[in-house]
Design an enzyme around this catalytic site. Structure first.
Site, PDB file in Angstrom:
ATOM      1  N   VAL A 107       0.836  -1.204   0.000  1.00 53.55           N
ATOM      2  CA  VAL A 107       0.000   0.000   0.000  1.00 53.55           C
ATOM      3  C   VAL A 107       0.876   1.261   0.000  1.00 53.55           C
ATOM      4  CG1 VAL A 107      -1.762   1.306   1.278  1.00 53.55           C
ATOM      5  CG2 VAL A 107      -1.906  -1.197   1.175  1.00 53.55           C
ATOM      6  N   CYS A 108       1.967   1.227   0.741  1.00 57.75           N
ATOM      7  CA  CYS A 108       2.813   2.408   0.923  1.00 57.75           C
ATOM      8  C   CYS A 108       3.278   3.053  -0.382  1.00 57.75           C
ATOM      9  CB  CYS A 108       4.012   2.080   1.806  1.00 57.75           C
ATOM     10  SG  CYS A 108       3.556   1.489   3.463  1.00 57.75           S
ATOM     11  N   PRO A 109       3.789   2.293  -1.357  1.00 62.29           N
ATOM     12  CA  PRO A 109       4.264   2.974  -2.570  1.00 62.29           C
ATOM     13  C   PRO A 109       3.142   3.635  -3.363  1.00 62.29           C
ATOM     14  CG  PRO A 109       4.373   0.601  -2.871  1.00 62.29           C
ATOM     15  CD  PRO A 109       4.045   0.852  -1.418  1.00 62.29           C
TER      16      PRO A 109
END
Length: 184
Positions: free
Chosen positions: A50-52
């Site tokens: 999810v972070c990128p």
């Protein structure tokens, strides 16, 4: 967790700012962007899923944040070397226009009150005014990405110094309390 009205904590962290050899890292502290709006977001860790998507979405809006005299800063508990490796590895992160701060001792995440019980940073965002006062906070579940467009909308509303109704967008009318009380 720190919230609206609290002072953003003092910090000094190493950031991955570039993939260019010899220019990869820079020390950034609470005075580096003094007098400017700051959008500081934390994410659990590098090399995740999810972070990128969030980091890339903030990057796509970077010019719009800059047009509002706001600087974007991302951070996690990973080291600057892990940030660098991830940026080199992930095509959406190679050309990031903002620093990824390394908080391996978790000092900033603890000062903000966003260290999760698993030891990772919660998925949080703070909009900080030029006086280092927090004006907006948001935390989502680790499995749910944020909407950087909404953060930009909130920054626009905050910068009006006026009352902004629900779903207000830049260019919309703000609320005039005197007119509302007079029934106009």
């Amino acid at each position: 967790m720190l919230t609206v009205g609290d002072k953003f904590p003092e910090f000094e962290l190493t950031a991955c700012v570039s993939l260019e050899k010899g220019r990869e890292f820079q020390t950034i502290d609470h005075k580096t962007y003094e007098g400017r709006w700051k959008v500081v977001f934390s994410y659990p860790k590098d090399f995740t899923f999810v972070c990128p998507t969030e980091i890339a979405a903030f990057a796509r809006l970077n010019e719009e944040f800059a047009d509002r005299d706001a600087v974007v800063l991302g951070f996690s508990g990973d080291s600057e070397f892990v940030h660098h490796a991830w940026r080199k590895d992930h095509p959406d992160l190679r050309e990031l226009p903002f620093p990824l701060l390394a908080d391996p001792r978790h000092e900033l995440m603890r000062a903000l009150g966003i260290e999760d019980e698993d030891g990772y940073a919660q998925r949080a965002v703070f909009v900080v005014d030029p006086n280092s006062e927090i004006q907006f906070t948001m935390v989502t579940a680790g499995s749910v990405g944020r909407n950087p467009q909404e953060v930009l909308r909130v920054l626009d509303a905050l910068q009006t110094d006026e009352l902004c109704p629900c779903n207000w967008n830049k260019g919309d009318a703000t609320l005039d309390p005197a007119a509302l009380l007079a029934g106009v």
